[in-house]
Scaffold this active site. Structure first.
Site, PDB file in Angstrom:
ATOM      1  N   ASP A  27      -7.015  -6.241  -9.003  1.00 39.03           N
ATOM      2  CA  ASP A  27      -7.085  -6.027  -7.334  1.00 39.03           C
ATOM      3  C   ASP A  27      -7.607  -7.148  -6.737  1.00 39.03           C
ATOM      4  O   ASP A  27      -9.013  -7.313  -6.985  1.00 39.03           O
ATOM      5  CB  ASP A  27      -7.446  -4.786  -7.319  1.00 39.03           C
ATOM      6  CG  ASP A  27      -6.023  -3.940  -7.116  1.00 39.03           C
ATOM      7  OD1 ASP A  27      -5.331  -4.198  -7.673  1.00 39.03           O
ATOM      8  OD2 ASP A  27      -5.828  -2.500  -7.117  1.00 39.03           O
TER       9      ASP A  27
ATOM     10  N   GLU B  50       0.305 -10.865  -7.073  1.00 40.00           N
ATOM     11  CA  GLU B  50      -0.059 -11.063  -5.702  1.00 40.00           C
ATOM     12  C   GLU B  50      -0.363 -11.773  -3.961  1.00 40.00           C
ATOM     13  O   GLU B  50       0.202 -11.300  -3.349  1.00 40.00           O
ATOM     14  CB  GLU B  50      -2.123 -10.186  -5.630  1.00 40.00           C
ATOM     15  CG  GLU B  50      -1.718  -8.901  -6.764  1.00 40.00           C
ATOM     16  CD  GLU B  50      -3.268  -7.762  -5.610  1.00 40.00           C
ATOM     17  OE1 GLU B  50      -4.069  -7.389  -5.172  1.00 40.00           O
ATOM     18  OE2 GLU B  50      -3.163  -7.389  -7.298  1.00 40.00           O
TER      19      GLU B  50
ATOM     20  N   SER C 283       4.402 -12.067 -25.930  1.00 44.95           N
ATOM     21  CA  SER C 283       4.181 -11.824 -27.089  1.00 44.95           C
ATOM     22  C   SER C 283       5.442 -11.167 -27.077  1.00 44.95           C
ATOM     23  O   SER C 283       6.067 -10.087 -26.454  1.00 44.95           O
ATOM     24  CB  SER C 283       3.083 -11.120 -27.415  1.00 44.95           C
ATOM     25  OG  SER C 283       1.791 -11.734 -26.350  1.00 44.95           O
TER      26      SER C 283
END
Length: 820
Positions: free
Chosen positions: A337, A195, A262
């Site tokens: 967030d 972000e 993974s």
């Protein structure tokens, strides 16, 4: 003169004797902490005897009369082999590293205190189910029994590192194990850093349309379950200066692009040559010595369980029973967030909420620092989460004046039942039971791959935040915390998480790729961990009608780069076999040799070949040339090649070829010009670093796996004893993933990959195999410190058997724990 010579000889002899004596003393003290695996020990906390049988790979098989006693034995075994790792990881999550390591770990401690993970773990203890709580208490008692034995028998403080860094070791607590799970969640989290980088890049670019080039959305509708085999073959033929801090050793904060990854895939009986289900899994974490993973078998009342554990956590996190196998891959579910919180200009102790200004929740926290005065932090929390410092991932560069940044994250839930869910999966007898048991899983979000005797499945587990459709940033950028529409609305229902059970095609898999296409706010993520490996995996899975354990192993170890095979024809389209033969020793001749080698290369990232190094250096130089003039110093943050970006540029998707023109120069550069100049740049760098004879280059010389001791690995002499370095194949985008460091003097060092590999065959469960990247012991003087490392490098495995007689047949020792 003869007298002087004799005295010099005596002094030299004495010095040699003193050095030998000092080395002998150091070895003696360090060796005292080597565990005796063939021993009988009376301990407190057991209800009945426990037997720990260590097979010839030093994998402990723990047997007891009750589950509690078995978990006691697992805690004891973990503490025997990985005590230093356990206590240092506990200090990481507690924010108490600086008490031992001084000022170099202060920044890590500060941020860990602000996240407050250890307090949250302590509050979560009472939320565990009775079986898990019993296991936590028994496991802690087993660890503490080993600590008591070390003290009573003077066993060298338990680990050689304890002599260099002397500090008291507190008894293990149930909260410590839950804290280890939260620490794992932090290590696997990547949305926060992404972000911030997206926000910084958006500010820097003059043309906002170019953001979708350098940080593109993942294309496609998502892949998990493959279609039926026959259907595929119908015919049968504005930038601010970098302010980020150096967190020093033991930092749990991943660099951008180095969060969790993974692979996992499974085959139904219809796609298995043996008629049983198959499951393969290789979780990817940063390399360290010893590995994060520790192999273990425990014999519970529900049956035997064998697989990969993480010392400090009393659960087999990936592995199998006689009836069920399970594996984990990072789901990339958007569970973080960032919120920009507006301070009250009249009172900086308040921040704006949808209902007006409100005081921060605050609490002082004192950090003790070795040989320095302590410092006091004021921890601040908003309704959205903890306030983070501006230096974390350069948050200050995207935080307006008069504001602070807070983090919402699912792992900050004080009612965390993730460990109970993991224990429930481990005790399940079928795919259906395991999916139901995983509902309590909070963080880190994972894709849980499952196979029982008849059924294969994959379920995304973990708490998915429910967002408002009106969210201004859709969770992709920091957003205003005082707007109600930006805030989380609680938890999405578990049933809404993606789920694939028994698809008609008979194959399910995940390489951290996009799994579903859903519009916001029902999406899973805008950020996915893979857009490249998935193509090679699809080809391998669909290239044969049926699979075997060995074909799954082959896929885990595959080193063909789809990325190289798709990008090289694009960027070299106008360079192959063009121009006159150039004189030997000229840059033009080097370029022709490099292009000739690459033209005949099949994309295999083999450690013994020169082409992977030429390709990797070329792409790295090309991306730097494409973005440096637009992004300036911010270009250094994009230290791994972005394949979709390169493809967009060279296919000129939505005008992306604009990146090829250097803004500051008078001429108009073409993409062919950039490719040629970048190749010349790469060849100069290779010549300076590895030599000018291109045919003799080895990718493995640059792509060294760095299993380094996080504390002792930088010390001049000790590094040769504690670090495990290996020439390796693979690369950033191969199924045998060896993610490169991307920066520094050795940008192609292999720093992140499969620390554990396992393949389970339910037609013959005891033919299943597994391996870890170093060895079982964390003691550098133990022969089990790195005995599995060469097997891992060569792509070999060891048996994964629940046969107790087989474990005893070649045991390196049997430890008997007796109730005191």
């Amino acid at each position: 003169m003869a007298t002087v010579f004799r005295w010099l000889l005596r002094l030299a002899g004495s010095l040699v004797v003193l050095i030998v004596a000092a080395i002998a003393m150091v070895y003696y003290l360090a060796s005292q902490s080597l565990p005796d695996y063939d021993d009988t020990v009376a301990v407190e906390g057991l209800s009945a005897p426990v037997e720990i049988v260590r097979d010839n790979a030093n994998v402990p098989h723990v047997f007891g009369e009750s589950d509690a006693d078995v978990f006691f034995g697992l805690g004891y075994a973990h503490a025997q082999d990985r005590l230093w790792q356990m206590v240092t990881m506990r200090r990481v999550v507690q924010g108490r590293l600086s008490e031992v390591f001084g000022t170099r770990t202060v920044e890590t401690d500060k941020l860990m205190r602000r996240l407050d993970l250890y307090r949250l773990a302590s509050e979560s203890v009472e939320n565990q189910d009775p079986g898990t709580l019993s296991a936590l208490e028994a496991y802690a008692a087993g660890v503490n029994a080993r600590l008591a034995e070390i003290n009573d028998r003077a066993l060298g403080r338990g680990a050689p590192e304890m002599f260099l860094f002397r500090f008291p070791v507190a008894p293990w607590q149930p909260a410590d194990s839950i804290a280890m799970v939260k620490l794992m969640a932090l290590t696997l989290s990547g949305h926060l850093s992404n972000e911030v980088l997206r926000a910084r890049t958006a500010l820097m670019l003059d043309d906002p349309e170019r953001l979708r080039d350098i940080m593109p959305d993942t294309p496609g509708n998502g892949t998990a379950a493959l279609p039926e085999f026959a259907s595929l073959f119908p015919d049968l033929p504005r930038y601010a200066a970098n302010t980020a801090v150096d967190y020093g050793p033991l930092s749990p904060f991943p660099k951008e692009g180095l969060a969790g990854a993974s692979n996992a895939w499974s085959a139904a009986p219809s796609r298995s040559a043996s008629g049983g289900t198959l499951l393969a899994n290789d979780p990817h974490l940063g390399f360290t010595a010893p590995s994060y993973w520790y192999l273990a078998r425990i014999e519970l009342e529900t049956g035997g369980v064998i697989g990969g554990t993480i010392p400090g956590i009393p659960a087999v996190l990936v592995g199998r029973t006689a009836r069920l196998g399970w594996g984990l891959t990072s789901s990339y579910l958007d569970d973080q967030d960032l919120y920009i919180e507006k301070l009250n200009p009249e009172n900086p102790e308040q921040y704006l909420t949808p209902s007006g200004y409100k005081r921060f929740e605050t609490r002082p926290s004192i950090i003790q620092i070795a040989n320095e005065a302590p410092i006091t932090l004021t921890l601040r929390w908003t309704e959205n989460g903890p306030v983070l410092p501006p230096t974390h991932y350069n948050l200050g560069t995207v935080t307006p004046p008069g504001h602070v940044m807070a983090l919402a994250w699912t792992a900050l839930d004080p009612d965390d039942t993730t460990l109970s869910a993991a224990m429930g999966v481990m005790r399940s007898g079928s795919v259906e039971e395991a999916i139901a048991a995983a509902e309590g899983y909070i963080a880190p979000s994972q894709n849980l791959s499952l196979a029982d005797q008849e059924t294969i499945a994959m379920k995304t587990i973990g708490w998915a935040p429910r967002r408002d459709a009106r969210s201004r940033s859709q969770g992709r950028l920091p957003s205003e915390g005082w707007r109600a529409e930006n805030r989380w609305l609680g938890r999405a229902p578990y049933a809404a998480n993606p789920e694939f059970v028994s698809p008609r095609g008979g194959i399910i898999g995940n390489t951290n790729n996009k799994t579903v296409e859903r519009p916001f706010p029902n999406h899973i993520s805008f950020l996915w961990g893979d857009t490249q490996r998935i193509h090679r995996w699809e080809r391998l899975m669909q290239s044969r009608q049926v699979h075997t354990r060995d074909s799954f192993v082959e896929a885990q170890l595959d080193t063909i780069s789809f990325t190289a095979r798709s990008l090289l024809p694009l960027i070299g389209a106008d360079l192959w076999f063009t121009g006159e033969a150039a004189p030997e020793g000229t840059p033009e001749r080097q370029r022709q040799i490099a292009l000739s080698l690459l033209a005949e290369w099949n994309g295999e990232m083999n450690e013994h070949m020169p082409e992977p190094l030429i390709y990797a250096a070329w792409l790295r130089a090309l991306q730097d040339r494409l973005i440096h003039d637009e992004l300036g110093q911010l270009a250094e943050e994009f230290d791994h090649v972005q394949p979709i970006f390169i493809e967009r540029v060279y296919r000129d998707i939505d005008g992306a070829s604009a990146w090829c023109n250097v803004v500051q120069s008078a001429p108009t550069e073409t993409c062919t010009d950039m490719a040629r100049m970048a190749l010349d740049d790469a060849l100069v760098w290779i010549g300076d670093t590895y030599g000018t004879n291109l045919e003799t280059l080895r990718w493995g010389d640059a792509h060294q796996a760095t299993h380094d001791h996080p504390i002792l690995g930088d010390l001049p002499l000790l590094r040769y004893f504690v670090n495990v370095r290996q020439s390796t194949s693979g690369g950033d985008n191969t199924l045998q993933r060896g993610l490169t460091s991307g920066s520094g003097p050795d940008p192609f060092q292999n720093v992140h990959g499969a620390g554990y590999r396992g393949v389970y065959d339910f037609a013959d469960p005891d033919s299943s195999v597994f391996i870890i990247s170093t060895g079982q012991s964390g003691h550098p003087l133990s022969r089990h410190y790195d005995d599995l490392a060469q097997l891992w490098r060569r792509g070999e495995y060891i048996p994964m058997s629940l046969d107790a007689d087989l474990a005893r047949a070649a045991a390196v020792g049997i430890t008997h724990l007796e109730p005191r």
